[in-house]
Design a protein around this motif. Structure first.
Motif, PDB file in Angstrom:
ATOM      1  N   GLN A   2      25.100  36.016  27.413  1.00  0.00           N
ATOM      2  CA  GLN A   2      25.469  36.033  25.999  1.00  0.00           C
ATOM      3  C   GLN A   2      25.992  34.663  25.575  1.00  0.00           C
ATOM      4  O   GLN A   2      26.360  33.827  26.403  1.00  0.00           O
ATOM      5  N   LEU A  34      28.942  29.761  14.675  1.00  0.00           N
ATOM      6  CA  LEU A  34      27.695  30.380  15.114  1.00  0.00           C
ATOM      7  C   LEU A  34      27.927  31.831  15.510  1.00  0.00           C
ATOM      8  O   LEU A  34      27.151  32.714  15.136  1.00  0.00           O
ATOM      9  N   GLU A  37      28.283  34.076  12.564  1.00  0.00           N
ATOM     10  CA  GLU A  37      27.005  34.315  11.894  1.00  0.00           C
ATOM     11  C   GLU A  37      26.098  35.255  12.691  1.00  0.00           C
ATOM     12  O   GLU A  37      25.505  36.172  12.137  1.00  0.00           O
ATOM     13  N   LEU A  38      25.998  35.014  13.994  1.00  0.00           N
ATOM     14  CA  LEU A  38      25.046  35.758  14.821  1.00  0.00           C
ATOM     15  C   LEU A  38      25.665  36.878  15.646  1.00  0.00           C
ATOM     16  O   LEU A  38      24.965  37.788  16.066  1.00  0.00           O
ATOM     17  N   ASN A  40      27.831  37.957  19.223  1.00  0.00           N
ATOM     18  CA  ASN A  40      27.731  37.569  20.634  1.00  0.00           C
ATOM     19  C   ASN A  40      26.412  38.089  21.216  1.00  0.00           C
ATOM     20  O   ASN A  40      26.382  38.952  22.073  1.00  0.00           O
ATOM     21  N   ILE A  41      25.326  37.516  20.727  1.00  0.00           N
ATOM     22  CA  ILE A  41      23.999  37.979  21.124  1.00  0.00           C
ATOM     23  C   ILE A  41      23.590  37.390  22.470  1.00  0.00           C
ATOM     24  O   ILE A  41      24.173  36.421  22.939  1.00  0.00           O
ATOM     25  N   GLU A  45      17.560  36.466  22.708  1.00  0.00           N
ATOM     26  CA  GLU A  45      17.307  36.880  21.330  1.00  0.00           C
ATOM     27  C   GLU A  45      17.185  35.694  20.382  1.00  0.00           C
ATOM     28  O   GLU A  45      16.756  35.855  19.235  1.00  0.00           O
ATOM     29  N   VAL A  46      17.594  34.500  20.820  1.00  0.00           N
ATOM     30  CA  VAL A  46      17.555  33.310  19.975  1.00  0.00           C
ATOM     31  C   VAL A  46      16.134  32.759  19.963  1.00  0.00           C
ATOM     32  O   VAL A  46      15.541  32.554  21.013  1.00  0.00           O
TER      33      VAL A  46
END
Length: 47
Positions: A2, A34, A37-38, A40-41, A45-46
């Motif tokens: 992550q 970041l 906005e996103l 804790n992906i 996935e990015v």
């Protein structure tokens, strides 16, 4: 892995390389923005 885990590794590497405290704080702020906005992906996935 992550984003939060990746950040910890990246920050540790930059500390070892001797980056200044101010630079690391600036990087941490960018990381915080970041994450807001996103979330804790997972890195996969990015795109």
């Amino acid at each position: 892995m992550q984003l939060s885990e990746l950040w910890r590794l990246y920050e540790a590497d930059k500390r070892i390389q001797g980056f200044s405290t101010r630079t690391l704080r600036a990087y941490a702020l960018q990381h915080k923005m970041l994450m807001q906005e996103l979330g804790n992906i997972y890195i996969a996935e990015v795109s």
